[in-house]
Design an enzyme around this catalytic site. Structure first.
Site, PDB file in Angstrom:
ATOM      1  N   ASP A 485     -18.180 -40.608  21.153  1.00 37.83           N
ATOM      2  CA  ASP A 485     -19.305 -40.218  20.850  1.00 37.83           C
ATOM      3  C   ASP A 485     -18.827 -38.666  20.657  1.00 37.83           C
ATOM      4  OD1 ASP A 485     -21.868 -38.834  20.773  1.00 37.83           O
ATOM      5  OD2 ASP A 485     -22.635 -40.402  22.329  1.00 37.83           O
ATOM      6  N   HIS A 486     -19.098 -37.976  19.569  1.00 38.76           N
ATOM      7  CA  HIS A 486     -18.584 -36.593  19.526  1.00 38.76           C
ATOM      8  C   HIS A 486     -19.775 -35.792  20.212  1.00 38.76           C
ATOM      9  CE1 HIS A 486     -16.008 -33.504  17.929  1.00 38.76           C
ATOM     10  NE2 HIS A 486     -15.620 -34.208  16.794  1.00 38.76           N
ATOM     11  N   ARG A 487     -20.844 -35.999  20.858  1.00 38.51           N
ATOM     12  CA  ARG A 487     -21.565 -35.270  21.338  1.00 38.51           C
ATOM     13  C   ARG A 487     -20.992 -34.838  22.503  1.00 38.51           C
ATOM     14  NH1 ARG A 487     -26.984 -38.716  21.261  1.00 38.51           N
ATOM     15  NH2 ARG A 487     -25.409 -40.257  22.097  1.00 38.51           N
TER      16      ARG A 487
END
Length: 513
Positions: A485-487
């Site tokens: 999850d790049h967040r």
């Protein structure tokens, strides 16, 4: 006015919003005490037995079988024996479910009836002492039965991991029967009530089981009495209207019951001249189309993973790892531990837990705008079921040895396939391992299971030619694909985790460092 209390839909796990009444275990007029089992409730993924935490008389069963209610919804009314019908009617009329609330103590109860146990562990069950060894020769005769149950069926080790239907397990506990002595014939080899009856009879004993009118004489399916066939009330009414014998229907409903869709499918097959069991209807241009109702589990999976793909900016990192050292360790452990049956997946779970401790920024969950970073690695493993996918969790895998992880994983898989997982056994993981290597796939991508922020997709180990010290050689190689999850997890952090994971796989001694 007499004291009256509500029996309401419990909240088992943070994600539970509603529950479906599968079966009542009590009837109106019954007297109940705290701890008595009163109903089977199905959440999105499992069916649990609900207990009451109040004593009194069951005055009204408000909810109907197969009815779905929100958490806190009114199931039944329990009160003093002298409570009048008017008092009960007034209580029901004035009862309101608060949104998201849990109005009664019953709603706070743990799922099934269990002895004290640590979270994620199956409780111990006390069993009768084993029967003394017989001094008589070779052919053993059935031992004397106590209360109709032969002692040979009462002895044995812990049977909590044996796959059994809820009714069979209750029957066994009631009569002191150890399920390790019973061979299961139900779905996924689960022990059924019929299996217990046959085993008791074969051992020279007897057991009484209430069947509410079920015909004991086995007849051809289309002619036999179908009153004992598990079916939803709606399916049973529809079958009676259509003159359909429930024995002829396929079974796709919850708890292995015939559903309305199963009855309708049989009616359509008969109307179109199809064979029983084909489950088809006429589609466009006469093409045969099979209609398969989606299970509650698959609907939940669909909603969660669709939302995951929409909300989570997935990115993926791929790396190869040399398996030779890990396979050598596996052989050594299985040879040195007499009862060990350690798999590559067991070792990979331990490797992931070790790598997560080295790169703790990957051992996280996202809740709203808050990142939760965990001190221990709770590694989930994807298990494929007929109804869909479920992810039992190995708690604190970083603190456990490989043999302990292997035993726990095997127990969780058995319970998952039997449908007896507890809520806390498949919720709350910090990382997931999904292994499809047994199907020969070299590589695949997996979808993150929120609120987790990473999932590892494991392909098949295979012999490949690699270059080592400038020379070609053959090695067992494994392709790993990590979805992130790049967040929450930046590329550099994810790369450090993959680097750490590959290093542990190739140098498994680091697992104990």
């Amino acid at each position: 006015m007499s004291e009256i209390k509500a029996l309401t839909v419990p909240k088992w796990g943070m994600a539970m919003e509603e529950g479906t009444l599968v079966n009542w275990l009590v009837k109106e007029g019954d007297e109940v005490s705290p701890g008595d089992e009163v109903a089977e409730i199905e959440s999105s993924k499992i069916v649990n037995v609900m207990e009451t935490h109040v004593a009194g008389t069951v005055h009204r069963l408000v909810a109907k079988t197969d009815e779905t209610l929100p958490v806190g919804g009114l199931l039944a009314v329990i009160g003093d024996k002298d409570a009048s019908r008017e008092d009960v009617d007034e209580f029901i009329a004035s009862f309101k479910t608060k949104p998201g609330a849990v109005p009664a103590r019953d709603s706070e109860a743990p799922a099934p009836k269990q002895a004290d146990a640590e979270p994620g562990q199956e409780p111990r069950r006390e069993k009768p002492a084993a029967a003394s060894a017989s001094s008589s020769p070779a052919v053993a005769q059935p031992q004397p039965a106590r209360g109709g149950i032969p002692e040979s069926l009462q002895s044995g080790g812990d049977d909590s991991g044996v796959a059994a239907t809820p009714h069979a397990r209750r029957l066994a506990e009631k009569h002191g029967i150890n399920l390790t002595n019973i061979k299961g014939s139900g779905r996924h080899d689960r022990v059924t009530v019929e299996d217990i009856e046959k085993a008791v009879s074969a051992a020279g004993g007897s057991i009484a089981v209430r069947r509410e009118g079920r015909d004991e004489i086995r007849q051809p399916a289309s002619l036999a009495d179908d009153s004992g066939v598990p079916a939803t009330p709606l399916a049973r009414r529809l079958a009676k209207q259509k003159s359909i014998n429930l024995h002829d229907c396929r079974v796709s409903g919850s708890r292995s019951r015939v559903s309305k869709a199963d009855v309708e499918a049989l009616e359509l097959r008969r109307r179109g001249g199809g064979r029983v069991g084909d489950a088809h209807v006429a589609g466009v241009d006469g093409q045969v189309v099979e209609e398969i109702p989606m299970s509650g589990l698959r609907q939940t999976i669909g909603r969660r993973l669709q939302q995951s793909k929409i909300d989570i900016p997935h990115y993926r990192l791929v790396a190869d790892a040399n398996l030779d050292a890990l396979l050598a360790l596996r052989r050594e452990l299985n040879d040195s531990l007499s009862e060990a049956n350690i798999s590559v997946n067991d070792l990979l779970i331990k490797c992931c837990a070790t790598a997560l401790m080295q790169v703790p920024d990957c051992n996280v969950q996202l809740h709203g705008d808050t990142i939760h970073r965990f001190r221990d690695a709770d590694v989930a493993m994807a298990v494929a079921l007929d109804a869909g996918l479920i992810t039992p969790v190995i708690r604190c895998a970083n603190h456990k040895g490989v043999a302990a992880i292997s035993n726990e994983a095997r127990e969780l898989v058995t319970k998952a396939r039997a449908g007896t997982l507890k809520q806390e056994e498949f919720e709350g993981g910090t990382f997931t391992v999904s292994n499809l290597g047994m199907f020969g796939l070299k590589q695949f991508d997996a979808i993150i299971n929120p609120p987790q922020c990473a999932i590892l997709a494991v392909g098949a180990g295979e012999e490949r030619v690699i270059v080592k010290d400038g020379e070609p050689e053959v090695a067992a190689m494994l392709t790993l694909s990590l979805s992130l999850d790049h967040r929450v997890i930046d590329g550099a952090v994810g790369a450090r985790f993959m680097q750490a994971l590959v290093r542990v796989i190739e140098h498994p001694g680091l697992m104990s460092a």
